[in-house]
Each structure stands twice: as C-alpha cells, then as structure tokens.
Design an enzyme around this catalytic site. Structure first.
Site, PDB file in Angstrom:
ATOM      1  N   LYS A 116       8.294  -1.573  -2.510  1.00 22.26           N
ATOM      2  CA  LYS A 116       7.659  -0.801  -1.432  1.00 22.26           C
ATOM      3  C   LYS A 116       8.723  -0.207  -0.492  1.00 22.26           C
ATOM      4  O   LYS A 116       8.687   0.978  -0.159  1.00 22.26           O
ATOM      5  CB  LYS A 116       6.694  -1.713  -0.650  1.00 22.26           C
ATOM      6  CG  LYS A 116       6.087  -1.072   0.573  1.00 22.26           C
ATOM      7  CD  LYS A 116       5.202   0.107   0.235  1.00 22.26           C
ATOM      8  CE  LYS A 116       5.023   1.004   1.436  1.00 22.26           C
ATOM      9  NZ  LYS A 116       4.237   2.180   1.176  1.00 22.26           N
TER      10      LYS A 116
ATOM     11  N   GLU B  99       0.846  -1.196   0.000  1.00 22.01           N
ATOM     12  CA  GLU B  99       0.000   0.000   0.000  1.00 22.01           C
ATOM     13  C   GLU B  99       0.883   1.249   0.000  1.00 22.01           C
ATOM     14  O   GLU B  99       1.812   1.347   0.775  1.00 22.01           O
ATOM     15  CB  GLU B  99      -0.910  -0.033   1.239  1.00 22.01           C
ATOM     16  CG  GLU B  99      -1.907   1.096   1.277  1.00 22.01           C
ATOM     17  CD  GLU B  99      -2.598   1.297  -0.069  1.00 22.01           C
ATOM     18  OE1 GLU B  99      -3.287   0.379  -0.529  1.00 22.01           O
ATOM     19  OE2 GLU B  99      -2.434   2.372  -0.676  1.00 22.01           O
TER      20      GLU B  99
ATOM     21  N   CYS C 271       6.220   4.637   9.091  1.00 23.08           N
ATOM     22  CA  CYS C 271       6.811   3.860   7.988  1.00 23.08           C
ATOM     23  C   CYS C 271       8.266   4.154   7.669  1.00 23.08           C
ATOM     24  O   CYS C 271       9.071   3.222   7.575  1.00 23.08           O
ATOM     25  CB  CYS C 271       5.983   4.082   6.724  1.00 23.08           C
ATOM     26  SG  CYS C 271       4.317   3.433   6.886  1.00 23.08           S
TER      27      CYS C 271
HETATM   28  P1  NAD Z   1      -1.779  -0.340  12.716  1.00 21.09           P
HETATM   29  O1  NAD Z   1      -0.963  -0.646  13.914  1.00 21.09           O
HETATM   30  O2  NAD Z   1      -2.558   0.931  12.660  1.00 21.09           O
HETATM   31  O3  NAD Z   1      -2.867  -1.537  12.497  1.00 21.09           O
HETATM   32  C1  NAD Z   1      -2.556  -2.881  12.552  1.00 21.09           C
HETATM   33  C2  NAD Z   1      -3.721  -3.618  13.217  1.00 21.09           C
HETATM   34  O4  NAD Z   1      -3.515  -5.033  13.102  1.00 21.09           O
HETATM   35  C3  NAD Z   1      -3.860  -3.340  14.723  1.00 21.09           C
HETATM   36  O5  NAD Z   1      -5.140  -2.797  14.989  1.00 21.09           O
HETATM   37  C4  NAD Z   1      -3.666  -4.724  15.377  1.00 21.09           C
HETATM   38  O6  NAD Z   1      -4.476  -4.923  16.525  1.00 21.09           O
HETATM   39  C5  NAD Z   1      -4.082  -5.655  14.256  1.00 21.09           C
HETATM   40  N1  NAD Z   1      -3.560  -7.022  14.393  1.00 21.09           N
HETATM   41  C6  NAD Z   1      -2.292  -7.418  14.665  1.00 21.09           C
HETATM   42  N2  NAD Z   1      -2.220  -8.771  14.676  1.00 21.09           N
HETATM   43  C7  NAD Z   1      -3.469  -9.239  14.414  1.00 21.09           C
HETATM   44  C8  NAD Z   1      -4.030 -10.539  14.282  1.00 21.09           C
HETATM   45  N3  NAD Z   1      -3.274 -11.637  14.404  1.00 21.09           N
HETATM   46  N4  NAD Z   1      -5.348 -10.660  14.026  1.00 21.09           N
HETATM   47  C9  NAD Z   1      -6.127  -9.560  13.887  1.00 21.09           C
HETATM   48  N5  NAD Z   1      -5.649  -8.301  13.987  1.00 21.09           N
HETATM   49  C10 NAD Z   1      -4.335  -8.135  14.240  1.00 21.09           C
HETATM   50  O7  NAD Z   1      -0.808  -0.456  11.468  1.00 21.09           O
HETATM   51  P2  NAD Z   1      -0.949   0.294  10.051  1.00 21.09           P
HETATM   52  O8  NAD Z   1      -0.415   1.677  10.143  1.00 21.09           O
HETATM   53  O9  NAD Z   1      -2.316   0.062   9.526  1.00 21.09           O
HETATM   54  O10 NAD Z   1       0.111  -0.531   9.192  1.00 21.09           O
HETATM   55  C11 NAD Z   1      -0.147  -1.854   8.788  1.00 21.09           C
HETATM   56  C12 NAD Z   1       0.901  -2.262   7.773  1.00 21.09           C
HETATM   57  O11 NAD Z   1       0.802  -1.442   6.606  1.00 21.09           O
HETATM   58  C13 NAD Z   1       2.344  -2.132   8.252  1.00 21.09           C
HETATM   59  O12 NAD Z   1       3.109  -3.158   7.691  1.00 21.09           O
HETATM   60  C14 NAD Z   1       2.777  -0.796   7.657  1.00 21.09           C
HETATM   61  O13 NAD Z   1       4.178  -0.734   7.444  1.00 21.09           O
HETATM   62  C15 NAD Z   1       2.054  -0.789   6.333  1.00 21.09           C
HETATM   63  N6  NAD Z   1       1.762   0.546   5.789  1.00 21.09           N
HETATM   64  C16 NAD Z   1       1.354   1.557   6.603  1.00 21.09           C
HETATM   65  C17 NAD Z   1       1.036   2.800   6.060  1.00 21.09           C
HETATM   66  C18 NAD Z   1       0.601   3.955   6.930  1.00 21.09           C
HETATM   67  O14 NAD Z   1       0.545   5.061   6.442  1.00 21.09           O
HETATM   68  N7  NAD Z   1       0.281   3.754   8.189  1.00 21.09           N
HETATM   69  C19 NAD Z   1       1.104   2.994   4.677  1.00 21.09           C
HETATM   70  C20 NAD Z   1       1.494   1.928   3.882  1.00 21.09           C
HETATM   71  C21 NAD Z   1       1.814   0.705   4.452  1.00 21.09           C
HETATM   72  C1  UDX Z   2       4.676   7.524   3.760  1.00 25.41           C
HETATM   73  C2  UDX Z   2       4.689   7.420   2.220  1.00 25.41           C
HETATM   74  O1  UDX Z   2       4.556   8.733   1.665  1.00 25.41           O
HETATM   75  C3  UDX Z   2       3.565   6.524   1.733  1.00 25.41           C
HETATM   76  O2  UDX Z   2       3.649   6.360   0.326  1.00 25.41           O
HETATM   77  C4  UDX Z   2       3.685   5.180   2.425  1.00 25.41           C
HETATM   78  O3  UDX Z   2       2.645   4.324   2.018  1.00 25.41           O
HETATM   79  C5  UDX Z   2       3.678   5.326   3.940  1.00 25.41           C
HETATM   80  O4  UDX Z   2       4.738   6.223   4.328  1.00 25.41           O
HETATM   81  P1  UDX Z   2       3.235   8.880   5.540  1.00 25.41           P
HETATM   82  O5  UDX Z   2       4.342   8.521   6.468  1.00 25.41           O
HETATM   83  O6  UDX Z   2       1.847   8.577   5.943  1.00 25.41           O
HETATM   84  O7  UDX Z   2       3.452   8.150   4.118  1.00 25.41           O
HETATM   85  O8  UDX Z   2       3.293  10.453   5.205  1.00 25.41           O
HETATM   86  P2  UDX Z   2       4.263  11.339   4.283  1.00 25.41           P
HETATM   87  O9  UDX Z   2       3.448  12.345   3.614  1.00 25.41           O
HETATM   88  O10 UDX Z   2       5.149  10.525   3.450  1.00 25.41           O
HETATM   89  O11 UDX Z   2       5.143  12.107   5.382  1.00 25.41           O
HETATM   90  C6  UDX Z   2       6.114  11.453   6.177  1.00 25.41           C
HETATM   91  C7  UDX Z   2       6.877  12.464   6.988  1.00 25.41           C
HETATM   92  O12 UDX Z   2       7.681  13.273   6.152  1.00 25.41           O
HETATM   93  C8  UDX Z   2       5.991  13.442   7.765  1.00 25.41           C
HETATM   94  O13 UDX Z   2       6.535  13.677   9.038  1.00 25.41           O
HETATM   95  C9  UDX Z   2       6.017  14.698   6.916  1.00 25.41           C
HETATM   96  O14 UDX Z   2       5.755  15.866   7.644  1.00 25.41           O
HETATM   97  C10 UDX Z   2       7.438  14.652   6.406  1.00 25.41           C
HETATM   98  N1  UDX Z   2       7.622  15.420   5.164  1.00 25.41           N
HETATM   99  C11 UDX Z   2       6.969  15.057   4.013  1.00 25.41           C
HETATM  100  C12 UDX Z   2       8.499  16.511   5.147  1.00 25.41           C
HETATM  101  O15 UDX Z   2       9.107  16.842   6.177  1.00 25.41           O
HETATM  102  N2  UDX Z   2       8.664  17.177   3.988  1.00 25.41           N
HETATM  103  C13 UDX Z   2       8.037  16.847   2.825  1.00 25.41           C
HETATM  104  O16 UDX Z   2       8.267  17.512   1.808  1.00 25.41           O
HETATM  105  C14 UDX Z   2       7.151  15.740   2.851  1.00 25.41           C
END
Ligand code: NAD
Ligand code: UDX
Length: 476
Positions: A223, A168, A279
């Site tokens: 990713k 994602e 991330c």
């Molecule tokens: P998060 O911590 O917000 O959510 C994860 C959820 O999974 C939690 O609510 C947890 O309770 C649940 N969980 C864990 N083990 C479980 C199980 N065995 N059964 C059911 N539920 C379970 O995490 P997130 O930010 O959503 O990130 C999830 C993944 O996506 C990570 O690998 C992260 O690196 C990736 N990712 C995150 C972002 C972002 O912006 N947050 C963007 C892209 C990818």
């Molecule tokens: C990032 C990636 O952008 C996204 O594609 C991936 O799926 C998850 O990780 P996120 O961490 O949610 O997303 O936000 P992002 O907009 O990337 O910002 C990350 C950090 O960088 C923030 O603290 C933001 O304030 C900072 N940032 C971003 C800067 O300081 N300057 C910039 O120009 C852009």
C-alpha cells in the site's frame, strides 16, 4: 468456513463510509455498522437530506439512500457494535506524527491503537480484525499484541482473534467506481480461514483473479509503495513541466509521447499544481521514516525528494503569479477557481490551493475563492483566517490596503475588476468558462493562470487575456 453476518467498521471517514456503503450494497445478507466517535459526522451520515452527507463522492448518495437503515447503519455506539461483530474493520485516521519520536515523518498510530484496545475490550467470541487504514509495516503485530493480551485475560474466556491487512486503494472523487471495479483487492494474513472469510465478501462482486493473498507485511508495504510510485509520477511530470516552460516544449505533448510507451502507460501523467490529498505526502514520509529506521539512508532520501519536489512546485506557482503581475499583488483582486485537492471531492486535505492562497494573501492580494463543493467554513479552517466580509476593516487597513484578504463565493459572478484568474482544481464547470464575457469585466491587462491545463489556449487569447498554463513553454 467462517461466515460473516455482522460487520463493524471503526471510522466513518472518506474510506470507512464509502467502503462500507459498497459492501452493504453488494452483500444484502450482511449487517454493516459504521461507528465513529465524531457525533457531528454521524449526524450528517444519518441526515435525511442526502446533500448533507459529510462526504461528497459521485454515486455515494444513491447507495446510501438504498441501504441506509436496511443493512447499513451509522452510529456512535462503538462498544455495542463491536460486541456483535464477526468482523471489525479499522478505518481510522493515521496522520503524520507532529510530536515525539519520528515527528514529521512517522504515522501517528494512536487512533489505531485505541481502536484495537476497544476491540480487545468489547468483542465476543471469534472476531476477524481487518486493517483498512494505511499503516506502517508490522503494525499488525502491534494490533495482534493488544488482542493477544485480551485472549489471555481470564475474565474474558472464549474470545479469539485473527488480524488481516486489507489496504484500500480507492481514490477520492472516483471512490465508488474504484470500490465497485477495483484493479485488485489485497488480503494479507497468516490464517487461511480468516482470509477466505474476507475473500468470500469481495467475491460477491470482484472476480477471483483480482483478489490477491499475500503475507501481512507485504500487504502493508504494498500500500505504501503504490502511493509512493503514484506520487513519484506526479513529481516527475511536474519537474518536466518546469523544464518545458523554460525550453519551449509543452508538457501535454511530452506526456502523450511517453504515455504511449506501454511500459510507462498514459495514466497519472497530468502536470498540475502539485499533488494534494491526505495520503501521498503522509505515506511517502512514512516510507522515508521506515527506510531511515532500518539504516537505508539512500532509499530514504530518494523517496523524500518526491515530497521536496512537490513543495518546490507549489511554491513556484505562487511566485510565478506575483512575477507576472508586475512583481506585486498587493491590493489586487485574484479569483481562485477550485479549492479541493482534486475535482469531484469536498476534501481539502493537503490541497495545493491552501499553500498557494496563503502565499498570495501574505503578498497582500485580495483572493476571491470559488469551489462547487468545499464550504466557506472549511476554507476558513484551512487558511486559518476569517473571510474578509466577516472582518471589520480598520481605517488603517483601508488606507494602507496592504493586508491580504480572502472572500468566498458560491457563484461565479466574481470577475469584476479582477487582475487574474487562478485555476487550481479541474472541476468540470471551469472547462466551459466564457472568457470573452469575463475578459470584459477584468482589468486590462489581466491574466489567466491555469495550473490544471483545462483551458483552450485560443479561447483565452482571443479574449485578449494573457495565459500561463502549467508546463506550456509555447506561451508568448
Ligand atoms: P478520516 O479522517 O476521513 O476518517 C477517520 C475517522 O475515524 C474519523 O471520522 C475519526 O473520528 C474516526 N475515529 C478515529 N478514532 C476513532 C475511534 N477510536 N473510534 C471510532 N472512530 C474513530 O480518514 P480517511 O480519509 O477515511 O482515512 C482513513 C485511513 O484510510 C487512513 O489510514 C488513510 O491513510 C487510509 N486511506 C485513505 C484514503 C483516502 O482517499 N482518503 C484512501 C486509502 C486509504
Ligand atoms: C490516492 C491514490 O490514488 C489512491 O489509490 C489511494 O488509495 C489514496 O491516495 P487520492 O489522493 O484520493 O488517491 O487521489 P489521486 O487521484 O491519487 O490524486 C492525488 C493528487 O494528485 C491530487 O491532488 C491530484 O490532482 C494529483 N494528480 C493526480 C496530478 O496532479 N496529476 C495526475 O496525473 C494525477
């Protein structure tokens, strides 16, 4: 052609919740079940009052109100929903390991492994398992091995699996926009039928040329690489910001100048307080671990320097605040505007504000924190310290006034007798602050430290406030 009618997403977090909400919205004929072991989180997803959803994302509440209890469901019924799913997304957390082999760098895969085991145990018939979490390269192999042992189990006749990688790319704060209009969708796999089944879902709203097929390992590595490149840009521009401050240049002008080069591009060149979020740091450290594992030490240290620069930059800001406030902040009130790691999210994971506030509290400052979406209890968890109004102040504490403390405010009426305002998140409402009014309330002389470059220099200086803006070497 495999037709998907029931989806189960394991993990109702920042990725699972919004991603599944958009799939449900775009595919009314698919039943989407989001499951989680966290009961509190699921309760919030089902709250009638949409303001209480566990995640704040612009546009999310609207979609949830349209689809929830129609074809989008949130529950703790992990076993039951896996058993009826044709496709299972794994969207669980993959934080950096804190113990054991690879601690501090490698991803902790225990939640992914547990999810795979649950799928192996409860699924029926043919199931396509999709890695949505960000995972180290070759994790699909681990998942495949777990599932293969279920396929070979004589007690579980007729079950089979395909594993796909579908990382994602959404960014928090713009998650719905990113999901509805992605730059690309990546599908990694080795089984064309399964890949086409996932393609058919995205095709409902994403044009075909944006849906890319790769092998599974390329997808996983792409990713990590995307996040590493993005974070690298921020460390690069933050390093130049420090140089601008030293030389009299202005980082905004430098960003504009280099951003017009079409090979560089203008996005992701805003200097700030250092990147945060769940991330970037974790994914780069994961890449560093992988490189070290394969004996590529120069590759590892190249990427590690991106994280080191970020840590240095965050430290630089709190030190600078102390220095400008005559070398001490003990007993001084500092208003902190913004605690989330970026605007338009309530997420504070790895927010620069955590480190900076902790440092200032350690220096004895009295911090008043405002954030439009982050709760007081979340800040308490992050700072690992009770807010001041909840603590009985000891006589000794009062006399010495040496211990730092923090308070939380829901409104912006907090500038009385402040020595400084420190702007850490670029929330829209901070852009139109009336510095004239605020200046009258603050002590004299006082400072505005703008780590997001959202203030207009003339408006702050005309109000007789001193201004430091990140990367702005034109300060007097
Ligand atoms: P998060 O911590 O917000 O959510 C994860 C959820 O999974 C939690 O609510 C947890 O309770 C649940 N969980 C864990 N083990 C479980 C199980 N065995 N059964 C059911 N539920 C379970 O995490 P997130 O930010 O959503 O990130 C999830 C993944 O996506 C990570 O690998 C992260 O690196 C990736 N990712 C995150 C972002 C972002 O912006 N947050 C963007 C892209 C990818
Ligand atoms: C990032 C990636 O952008 C996204 O594609 C991936 O799926 C998850 O990780 P996120 O961490 O949610 O997303 O936000 P992002 O907009 O990337 O910002 C990350 C950090 O960088 C923030 O603290 C933001 O304030 C900072 N940032 C971003 C800067 O300081 N300057 C910039 O120009 C852009």
């Amino acid at each position: 052609m495999i037709e998907v009618k029931n989806i189960c997403c394991i993990g109702a977090g920042y990725v699972g919740g919004p991603t599944m909400a958009v799939i449900a919205d775009k595919c009314p004929n698919i039943n989407v079940h989001v499951v989680d072991i966290d009961e509190e989180r699921i309760k919030k997803w089902n709250d009638k009052n949409l303001r209480n959803l566990p995640i704040y994302e612009p546009g999310l509440a609207k979609i949830v109100s349209r689809c929830r209890d129609v074809n989008l469901h949130f529950s703790n019924s992990v076993k039951e929903k896996i058993s009826v799913a044709d496709m299972v997304f794994i969207s669980v957390n993959t934080p950096t390991k804190t113990k054991g082999l690879g601690a501090g760098k490698a991803s902790d895969l225990r939640w992914v492994e547990e999810s795979a085991r649950q799928v192996a145990k409860f699924s029926k018939g043919h199931t396509i398992v999709v890695e949505k979490s960000t995972l180290p390269v070759r994790t699909a192999e681990v998942i495949q091995n777990i599932l293969r042992s279920a396929e070979q189990d004589n007690q579980r006749i007729g079950i089979s699996f395909n594993v796909l990688s579908n990382p994602e790319f959404l960014a928090e704060g713009t998650a719905i926009e990113d999901l509805e209009h992605p730059d690309r969708v990546l599908i990694g796999g080795d089984n064309l039928d399964a890949m086409n089944a996932l393609h058919a879902i995205y095709e409902r709203w994403v044009s075909k040329e944006k849906i890319l097929f790769t092998n599974i390992w390329s997808s996983e590595l792409a990713k990590l690489t995307a996040n590493a490149f993005l974070a690298q840009r921020i460390s690069s521009i933050n390093s130049i910001a420090a140089l601008c401050e030293a030389t009299g240049a202005d980082v905004r002008e430098v960003s504009r100048a280099i951003g017009t080069d079409s090979r560089i591009g203008s996005k992701f060149l805003d200097s700030g307080p250092g990147f945060g979020g769940s991330c970037f740091k974790k994914d780069i450290l994961n890449l560093v671990y992988l490189a070290e594992y394969f004996g590529l030490n120069e590759v590892a240290s190249f990427w590690e320097s991106v994280v080191k620069l970020n840590n240095w930059h965050q430290n630089r800001i709190s030190k600078l605040v102390v220095k400008k406030l005559f070398g001490t902040v003990t007993g001084k009130k500092i208003v902190v505007l913004g605690f989330s790691f970026k605007a338009n999210t309530n997420d504070t994971r790895e927010s620069a504000a955590i480190k900076i506030c902790k440092d200032l509290i350690d220096e004895g400052a009295e911090i008043w924190i405002h954030d439009p979406k982050v709760s007081k209890s979340q800040i308490e968890k992050d700072l690992n310290m009770e807010p001041y109004e909840d603590v009985e102040e000891t006589k000794e504490h009062k006399l010495l006034n040496k211990l730092g403390k923090w308070k939380f405010s829901k409104n912006l009426d907090i500038f009385d007798q402040a020595h400084a305002v420190l702007m850490l998140t670029e929330w829209e409402e901070y852009k139109n602050i009336n510095w004239e009014d605020i200046s009258k309330k603050m002590v004299n002389p006082s400072w505005v430290f703008d780590a997001r470059s959202i203030t207009e220099r003339s408006k702050v200086e005309d109000a007789h406030l001193n201004l430091w803006r990140v990367g702005d070497g034109t300060s007097k």
